[in-house]
Design an enzyme around this catalytic site. Structure first.
Site, PDB file in Angstrom:
ATOM      1  N   ARG A  46      10.897  39.988  36.938  1.00  0.00           N
ATOM      2  CA  ARG A  46      11.384  38.980  37.892  1.00  0.00           C
ATOM      3  C   ARG A  46      10.232  38.801  39.062  1.00  0.00           C
ATOM      4  NH1 ARG A  46      17.413  40.820  39.507  1.00  0.00           N
ATOM      5  NH2 ARG A  46      18.589  40.287  37.925  1.00  0.00           N
ATOM      6  N   ASP A 148      24.941  37.261  53.618  1.00  0.00           N
ATOM      7  CA  ASP A 148      24.144  37.970  52.503  1.00  0.00           C
ATOM      8  C   ASP A 148      22.613  38.211  53.250  1.00  0.00           C
ATOM      9  OD1 ASP A 148      24.624  37.919  49.238  1.00  0.00           O
ATOM     10  OD2 ASP A 148      22.605  38.173  49.721  1.00  0.00           O
TER      11      ASP A 148
HETATM   12  C1  LIG Z   1      26.602  40.499  42.928  1.00  0.00           C
HETATM   13  S1  LIG Z   1      26.653  39.705  44.157  1.00  0.00           S
HETATM   14  C2  LIG Z   1      28.249  39.800  44.902  1.00  0.00           C
HETATM   15  C3  LIG Z   1      28.779  38.255  45.004  1.00  0.00           C
HETATM   16  C4  LIG Z   1      30.278  38.682  45.724  1.00  0.00           C
HETATM   17  N1  LIG Z   1      30.577  39.295  46.680  1.00  0.00           N
HETATM   18  C5  LIG Z   1      31.337  38.864  44.432  1.00  0.00           C
HETATM   19  O1  LIG Z   1      31.832  39.586  44.335  1.00  0.00           O
HETATM   20  O2  LIG Z   1      31.274  37.759  43.521  1.00  0.00           O
HETATM   21  C6  LIG Z   1      25.852  40.851  45.538  1.00  0.00           C
HETATM   22  C7  LIG Z   1      25.218  40.180  46.679  1.00  0.00           C
HETATM   23  O3  LIG Z   1      24.756  41.264  47.493  1.00  0.00           O
HETATM   24  C8  LIG Z   1      23.639  40.872  48.198  1.00  0.00           C
HETATM   25  N2  LIG Z   1      23.065  42.257  48.799  1.00  0.00           N
HETATM   26  C9  LIG Z   1      22.272  43.099  48.151  1.00  0.00           C
HETATM   27  N3  LIG Z   1      21.982  44.029  49.167  1.00  0.00           N
HETATM   28  C10 LIG Z   1      22.374  43.614  50.320  1.00  0.00           C
HETATM   29  C11 LIG Z   1      22.537  44.167  51.523  1.00  0.00           C
HETATM   30  N4  LIG Z   1      21.657  45.324  51.739  1.00  0.00           N
HETATM   31  N5  LIG Z   1      23.116  43.539  52.751  1.00  0.00           N
HETATM   32  C12 LIG Z   1      23.623  42.379  52.521  1.00  0.00           C
HETATM   33  N6  LIG Z   1      23.889  41.766  51.150  1.00  0.00           N
HETATM   34  C13 LIG Z   1      23.292  42.353  50.014  1.00  0.00           C
HETATM   35  C14 LIG Z   1      22.892  40.150  47.167  1.00  0.00           C
HETATM   36  O4  LIG Z   1      21.980  39.518  47.786  1.00  0.00           O
HETATM   37  C15 LIG Z   1      23.999  39.489  46.284  1.00  0.00           C
HETATM   38  O5  LIG Z   1      24.006  38.137  46.616  1.00  0.00           O
END
Ligand SMILES: C[S@@+](CC[C@H](N)C(=O)[O-])C[C@H]1O[C@@H](n2cnc3c(N)ncnc32)[C@H](O)[C@@H]1O
Length: 279
Positions: A46, A148
């Site tokens: 990535r 996010d």
């Molecule tokens: C797999 S997605 C989940 C999206 C949605 N909640 C769902 O269940 O479909 C995970 C998201 O968590 C965010 N993320 C990861 N670490 C984070 C943090 N420390 N604080 C806020 N968001 C975070 C990532 O950027 C990503 O967009």
């Protein structure tokens, strides 16, 4: 394309164990995500394009940039590349059924209703909530906040523009009511209609930090993000999230995520649905 450009993009730069450890520590400190050794090829894959774009010769140089004051913007880019953003409309539909059938009737008498899509990624979860609330809560007041840590996904979420295939799981009557089919240069896309878009606010938030500025919510969806954290980070994130849940409010986590040892007493109502006690 020039021959120099071809040879540059084809260049493979190895990521040493020591460099990987530096990056592991950096991303853990920044966003709390754990990158176990099996993720090394993923990290390399990535970030390789960033090294190429910046014409850097090693991951060590890239790391130095990320931790330098001039590297703040690049750090945002790297965080966006390292985090996993997979999401879709009406994902884990039992949560939305529960919200509609069990929670909304209980909040009918309440003047306002606030819902938080924590770790909202590109916005599908937040817009799903908005469609459901518009159908089953309006004309009484409601609002949805999506947050996010990745600024790139928030920018995309605010646009509310999705490739048509992303709408597969949206029930037809919602699709018809809230999604505008794109034409001309937007052919193959749909746009969440403006009125609905305007009721969803997307804001940056790192779940590893407290977020008093977000206020209190009646319902919080914290789904498919805890899986990226180790136990101490999970507990820290839960602490911050539960501080934003009003007493008596509901918390939903992803079906594959467990809340072992939650930092606060929570009543479990269904496999991934919890309620904060009133007192
Ligand atoms: C797999 S997605 C989940 C999206 C949605 N909640 C769902 O269940 O479909 C995970 C998201 O968590 C965010 N993320 C990861 N670490 C984070 C943090 N420390 N604080 C806020 N968001 C975070 C990532 O950027 C990503 O967009």
């Amino acid at each position: 394309m020039s021959s120099a450009a071809v040879s540059f993009s084809a260049r493979q730069i190895a990521l040493s164990e020591a460099e990987f450890r530096l990056l592991q520590r950096l991303f853990y400190d920044q966003v709390g995500i754990q990158l176990p050794p099996v993720k090394k090829p993923l990290v390399c894959g990535r970030l390789a394009k960033r090294l190429a774009a910046l014409q850097l010769d090693s991951y060590q140089q890239y790391y130095k940039l990320l931790v330098s004051p001039q590297g703040a913007d690049e750090l945002e880019v790297a965080i966006d590349l390292i985090t996993t953003h997979e999401t879709y409309f009406f994902r884990e539909p039992q949560h939305f059924d529960y919200l509609q059938q069990k929670i909304l009737p209980q909040l009918h008498g309440q003047a306002d209703l606030r819902v938080w899509s924590a770790a909202s990624s590109t916005g599908e979860e937040a817009y799903t909530l908005a469609m459901l609330l518009d159908q089953h809560r309006s004309p009484k007041a409601w609002s949805v906040v999506g947050t996010d840590v990745s600024l790139a996904v928030l920018e995309s979420a605010r646009k509310g523009l999705f490739v048509e295939g992303r709408g597969d799981k949206i029930p037809p009557h919602y699709l018809k009511r809230y999604c505008l089919k794109g034409r001309d240069r937007y052919a193959g896309y749909f746009l969440v209609e403006r009125e609905l878009r305007e009721r969803v606010e997307f804001r940056p938030n790192n779940l590893t930090s407290p977020a008093p500025e977000l206020g209190l919510f009646d319902v919080i969806l914290l789904r498919n993000v805890l899986i990226y954290f180790d136990l101490p980070t999970k507990q820290l994130v839960l602490k911050h999230v539960l501080e934003r849940l009003r007493p008596g409010g509901w918390l939903m986590v992803g079906h594959s995520e467990s809340l072992q040892g939650p930092p606060m007493r929570l009543e479990q109502l269904a496999p991934s649905i919890y309620r904060k006690p009133l007192r």
